[in-house]
Design a protein around this motif. Structure first.
Motif, PDB file in Angstrom:
ATOM      1  N   LEU A  20       0.865  -1.176   0.000  1.00 30.66           N
ATOM      2  CA  LEU A  20       0.000   0.000   0.000  1.00 30.66           C
ATOM      3  C   LEU A  20       0.904   1.229   0.000  1.00 30.66           C
ATOM      4  O   LEU A  20       1.798   1.351   0.840  1.00 30.66           O
ATOM      5  N   ILE A  21       0.683   2.124  -0.960  1.00 29.56           N
ATOM      6  CA  ILE A  21       1.454   3.372  -0.981  1.00 29.56           C
ATOM      7  C   ILE A  21       0.495   4.549  -1.064  1.00 29.56           C
ATOM      8  O   ILE A  21      -0.588   4.450  -1.631  1.00 29.56           O
ATOM      9  N   LYS A  22       0.928   5.660  -0.480  1.00 31.31           N
ATOM     10  CA  LYS A  22       0.128   6.883  -0.519  1.00 31.31           C
ATOM     11  C   LYS A  22       1.039   8.052  -0.883  1.00 31.31           C
ATOM     12  O   LYS A  22       2.163   8.123  -0.396  1.00 31.31           O
ATOM     13  N   GLY A  23       0.537   8.921  -1.712  1.00 35.48           N
ATOM     14  CA  GLY A  23       1.375  10.055  -2.103  1.00 35.48           C
ATOM     15  C   GLY A  23       0.662  10.971  -3.078  1.00 35.48           C
ATOM     16  O   GLY A  23      -0.567  10.982  -3.156  1.00 35.48           O
ATOM     17  N   TRP A  24       1.476  11.725  -3.819  1.00 34.19           N
ATOM     18  CA  TRP A  24       0.938  12.729  -4.732  1.00 34.19           C
ATOM     19  C   TRP A  24       1.409  12.441  -6.155  1.00 34.19           C
ATOM     20  O   TRP A  24       2.555  12.024  -6.365  1.00 34.19           O
ATOM     21  N   ILE A  25       0.520  12.719  -7.107  1.00 32.25           N
ATOM     22  CA  ILE A  25       0.839  12.495  -8.523  1.00 32.25           C
ATOM     23  C   ILE A  25       1.813  13.572  -8.999  1.00 32.25           C
ATOM     24  O   ILE A  25       1.576  14.755  -8.812  1.00 32.25           O
ATOM     25  N   ARG A  26       2.899  13.127  -9.628  1.00 31.43           N
ATOM     26  CA  ARG A  26       3.815  14.083 -10.258  1.00 31.43           C
ATOM     27  C   ARG A  26       3.516  14.221 -11.740  1.00 31.43           C
ATOM     28  O   ARG A  26       3.537  15.308 -12.295  1.00 31.43           O
ATOM     29  N   THR A  27       3.229  13.111 -12.413  1.00 28.84           N
ATOM     30  CA  THR A  27       2.877  13.181 -13.833  1.00 28.84           C
ATOM     31  C   THR A  27       2.162  11.899 -14.237  1.00 28.84           C
ATOM     32  O   THR A  27       2.295  10.865 -13.585  1.00 28.84           O
ATOM     33  N   ARG A  28       1.379  12.023 -15.306  1.00 29.10           N
ATOM     34  CA  ARG A  28       0.627  10.869 -15.807  1.00 29.10           C
ATOM     35  C   ARG A  28       0.850  10.764 -17.312  1.00 29.10           C
ATOM     36  O   ARG A  28       0.842  11.768 -18.016  1.00 29.10           O
ATOM     37  N   ARG A  29       1.124   9.544 -17.790  1.00 27.81           N
ATOM     38  CA  ARG A  29       1.245   9.321 -19.229  1.00 27.81           C
ATOM     39  C   ARG A  29       0.287   8.206 -19.600  1.00 27.81           C
ATOM     40  O   ARG A  29       0.354   7.121 -19.029  1.00 27.81           O
ATOM     41  N   ASP A  30      -0.612   8.475 -20.559  1.00 25.41           N
ATOM     42  CA  ASP A  30      -1.629   7.484 -20.892  1.00 25.41           C
ATOM     43  C   ASP A  30      -1.208   6.621 -22.059  1.00 25.41           C
ATOM     44  O   ASP A  30      -0.583   7.090 -23.008  1.00 25.41           O
ATOM     45  N   SER A  31      -1.583   5.370 -21.983  1.00 30.46           N
ATOM     46  CA  SER A  31      -1.468   4.453 -23.086  1.00 30.46           C
ATOM     47  C   SER A  31      -2.902   4.102 -23.472  1.00 30.46           C
ATOM     48  O   SER A  31      -3.843   4.633 -22.883  1.00 30.46           O
ATOM     49  N   THR A  33      -4.744   1.290 -23.066  1.00 26.24           N
ATOM     50  CA  THR A  33      -5.550   0.576 -22.068  1.00 26.24           C
ATOM     51  C   THR A  33      -5.023   0.737 -20.649  1.00 26.24           C
ATOM     52  O   THR A  33      -5.515   0.093 -19.750  1.00 26.24           O
ATOM     53  N   PHE A  34      -3.992   1.586 -20.489  1.00 27.08           N
ATOM     54  CA  PHE A  34      -3.469   1.798 -19.127  1.00 27.08           C
ATOM     55  C   PHE A  34      -2.692   3.101 -19.071  1.00 27.08           C
ATOM     56  O   PHE A  34      -2.441   3.736 -20.105  1.00 27.08           O
ATOM     57  N   SER A  35      -2.335   3.509 -17.856  1.00 26.40           N
ATOM     58  CA  SER A  35      -1.605   4.758 -17.672  1.00 26.40           C
ATOM     59  C   SER A  35      -0.380   4.542 -16.805  1.00 26.40           C
ATOM     60  O   SER A  35      -0.398   3.703 -15.902  1.00 26.40           O
ATOM     61  N   PHE A  36       0.662   5.286 -17.104  1.00 22.87           N
ATOM     62  CA  PHE A  36       1.832   5.346 -16.233  1.00 22.87           C
ATOM     63  C   PHE A  36       1.646   6.529 -15.300  1.00 22.87           C
ATOM     64  O   PHE A  36       1.377   7.640 -15.764  1.00 22.87           O
ATOM     65  N   ILE A  51       1.447   1.481 -12.496  1.00 22.03           N
ATOM     66  CA  ILE A  51       0.705   1.123 -13.698  1.00 22.03           C
ATOM     67  C   ILE A  51      -0.756   0.948 -13.301  1.00 22.03           C
ATOM     68  O   ILE A  51      -1.082   0.102 -12.459  1.00 22.03           O
ATOM     69  N   ALA A  52      -1.629   1.767 -13.892  1.00 22.97           N
ATOM     70  CA  ALA A  52      -3.066   1.648 -13.628  1.00 22.97           C
ATOM     71  C   ALA A  52      -3.726   1.271 -14.943  1.00 22.97           C
ATOM     72  O   ALA A  52      -3.588   1.992 -15.936  1.00 22.97           O
ATOM     73  N   ASP A  53      -4.432   0.128 -14.990  1.00 26.65           N
ATOM     74  CA  ASP A  53      -5.016  -0.272 -16.276  1.00 26.65           C
ATOM     75  C   ASP A  53      -6.542  -0.215 -16.247  1.00 26.65           C
ATOM     76  O   ASP A  53      -7.149   0.051 -15.218  1.00 26.65           O
ATOM     77  N   VAL A  89       4.835  -0.377  -9.588  1.00 21.11           N
ATOM     78  CA  VAL A  89       3.691  -0.938  -8.863  1.00 21.11           C
ATOM     79  C   VAL A  89       2.561  -1.187  -9.837  1.00 21.11           C
ATOM     80  O   VAL A  89       2.135  -0.280 -10.562  1.00 21.11           O
ATOM     81  N   GLN A  90       2.091  -2.424  -9.872  1.00 17.38           N
ATOM     82  CA  GLN A  90       0.915  -2.760 -10.658  1.00 17.38           C
ATOM     83  C   GLN A  90      -0.298  -2.537  -9.746  1.00 17.38           C
ATOM     84  O   GLN A  90      -0.495  -3.259  -8.770  1.00 17.38           O
ATOM     85  N   ALA A  91      -1.105  -1.522 -10.062  1.00 17.70           N
ATOM     86  CA  ALA A  91      -2.192  -1.143  -9.151  1.00 17.70           C
ATOM     87  C   ALA A  91      -3.347  -2.145  -9.209  1.00 17.70           C
ATOM     88  O   ALA A  91      -3.758  -2.570 -10.291  1.00 17.70           O
ATOM     89  N   GLU A  92      -3.841  -2.503  -8.029  1.00 16.91           N
ATOM     90  CA  GLU A  92      -5.034  -3.349  -7.958  1.00 16.91           C
ATOM     91  C   GLU A  92      -6.223  -2.592  -7.365  1.00 16.91           C
ATOM     92  O   GLU A  92      -7.370  -2.900  -7.659  1.00 16.91           O
ATOM     93  N   GLU A  93      -5.905  -1.629  -6.501  1.00 11.54           N
ATOM     94  CA  GLU A  93      -6.921  -0.683  -6.031  1.00 11.54           C
ATOM     95  C   GLU A  93      -6.292   0.690  -6.149  1.00 11.54           C
ATOM     96  O   GLU A  93      -5.144   0.869  -5.771  1.00 11.54           O
TER      97      GLU A  93
END
Length: 453
Positions: A20-31, A33-36, A51-53, A89-93
């Motif tokens: 479990l990690i908590k923090g702040w978004i620095r940047t987002r790159r979309d693909s 079917t998923f985003s970095f 990785i959020a898919d 981290v492969q996100a599950e939640e």
RNA sequence: UCCCCGGUAGCUCAAUCGGCAGAGCGGGUGGCUGUUAACCACUAGGUUGUAGGUUCGAGUCCUACCCGGGGAGCCA
């Protein structure tokens, strides 16, 4: 489930099934079917890549989150398929704690220091200021560790003081009286109170009981100073040592600066690297040279001689009896010696009353440590421990003996030679980070006309 | 406090001799790609620090003030 901090995760030896990690978004790159998503939690400079898919139920919202949003992510720590990072981290939640709106002032590109000062409440979230304030914390710890290892006790000297003048410039008045009233006898303390400009005098009293002590706290100067090296509120490290002369004092000054630099080299690599790469290209070699070579020790008279003999064109030529100008300090540390210089034995006229009169009766056992780029980082002296000498120096300086009866009395009962100095904490941080403006090494700087935040 | 420089879009900056206020980034929309301060297209966004003055016309020249930066003094 307990959260793991990113600095720990990045050092992981192997994959982890559930974190479990908590923090702040620095940047987002979309693909497709998923985003970095680069996440930072302040525990270190580096981000972790999440990785959020599109299997996540709230993936549509995730694709909209901006820089600055706070999030909580549960998932697996796995080796990264991409280059540039070992783990991801492969996100599950993926919980969005609060989405930052599009007017979040920090962009992914570099901002000017001047702009960031106007948003001091947000600038710790940038790489540079995050690193600066982490390193400030670490240097602070290094200082306490240094003194503990060397047998010093940490003492707390008052911030509110009734002493009128401690020899260090204008003071802020403290009062509970409403504006316009000056019936001091009705004020909170019944006499004029100020914010301290130095804990030295009180630290001396503790040194004359506990031996080796130091204070490390805020000090205040009401000078209308508008420079990159002065603040109205700053932190000062002030050791005070019993049975210690000016030689020992200089030894300690040199030792503590080297100790802190070595500590930072050993413990703050990532943050230091940022300053070496983006703030000051010459930083690393300068710090190595300071830590690795002996400081020059130069009597004031010889310092003036060097400048008189040099071909350097000074705006104000050096002369015996007047204090060294900034240009003189820079000449000595940056051109002539190219390393820190400790100038000692100054004319008594230009130094405060508490400094010990030398046998020549013209100079006092004062010492200033000058470093390249910053100038004076330490000012100190052997203190006048002889009752009669101290008393006559106080009278000479126009001080009221009644206000300092307690200070004088320490020279009446078992007085002993002792020495100490003041180290400007922010100036030390400037030296170590290469940051050139004092307003950028303290989170919420106070300078003339500036007390926002 | 003194000296010098500056203030134009959310940010960083352009705008020739006083003559149509513009770009990149950031934002929004769409596209593309295991991406790396991603990339491509479209798009919205301005009381040019404030108040006066000169001029047919002022971002540009003049005066005052405010704010920011650099240097000096004071120091840590």
């Amino acid at each position: 489930m307990k959260r793991t901090k990113i600095n720990k995760l990045l050092k992981s030896e192997g994959p982890i099934d559930d974190i479990l990690i908590k923090g702040w978004i620095r940047t987002r790159r979309d693909s497709k079917t998923f985003s970095f998503i680069e996440m930072n939690d302040g525990s270190c400079l580096a981000n972790i890549q999440v990785i959020a898919d599109d299997k996540l139920p709230n993936y549509e919202d995730i694709r909209k989150i901006n820089t600055g949003s706070s999030v909580s992510v549960r998932g697996k720590l796995v080796p990264s398929q991409g280059k540039g990072q070992k783990w991801e981290v492969q996100a599950e939640e993926f919980e969005i704690i609060q989405a930052a709106p599009e007017d979040y002032p920090l962009q992914k590109k570099r901002h000017s220091d001047e702009f960031l000062r106007t948003i001091a409440h947000l600038r710790p979230r940038t790489n540079k200021y995050g690193a600066a304030f982490r390193i400030r914390s670490d240097i602070s710890y290094a200082i306490h560790r240094f003194f503990r290892e060397n047998g010093f006790r940490y003492v707390h000297t008052p911030i509110l003081t009734g002493s009128d003048c401690e020899g260090a410039g204008e003071m802020f008045k403290v009062t509970t009286l409403s504006a316009g009233r000056n019936d001091i006898q009705n004020d909170f303390f019944g006499k004029e109170a100020k914010l301290t400009v130095s804990g030295q005098l009180e630290a001396e009293l503790l040194a004359l009981a506990l031996g080796d002590v130091y204070t490390f706290g805020p000090t205040f100067r009401a000078e209308n100073s508008n420079t990159r090296r002065h603040a109205a509120e700053f932190w000062m490290v002030e050791p005070e040592m019993a049975f210690c002369d000016i030689e020992d004092n200089m030894d300690l000054a040199e030792k503590i600066i080297k100790y802190v630099i070595e500590y930072v080299f050993a413990e703050c690599n990532q943050d230091l690297e940022l300053f070496c790469r983006f703030v000051d290209k010459g930083l690393k070699s300068r710090l190595e040279s300071i830590a690795g070579s002996d400081f020059i020790r130069l009597p004031y008279n010889e310092a003036v001689n060097i400048m008189k003999k040099s071909n350097e064109k000074f705006e104000f030529p050096a002369s015996y009896g007047s204090d060294l100008q900034t240009e003189h300090e820079r000449f000595l540390t940056e051109k002539y010696f190219k390393k820190p210089v400790i100038v000692f034995d100054y004319p008594k006229e230009i130094k405060p009353f508490y400094m010990r009169l030398n046998d020549d009766e013209k100079t006092v056992a004062a010492m200033d440590v000058l470093v390249p780029q910053i100038g004076e980082i330490i000012g100190g002296s052997q203190r006048e421990e002889r009752y009669a000498f101290l008393k006559s120096r106080m009278i000479e300086s126009g001080l009221s003996l009644d206000d300092y009866w307690w200070y004088l009395e320490s020279r009446k009962y078992g007085s002993a030679p002792h020495s100490g100095f003041g180290l400007g904490f922010e100036r030390l941080i400037m030296l170590i980070t290469g940051i050139t403006n004092i307003r950028d090494v303290i989170p919420f700087p106070r300078t003339p006309k500036n007390i926002e935040f």
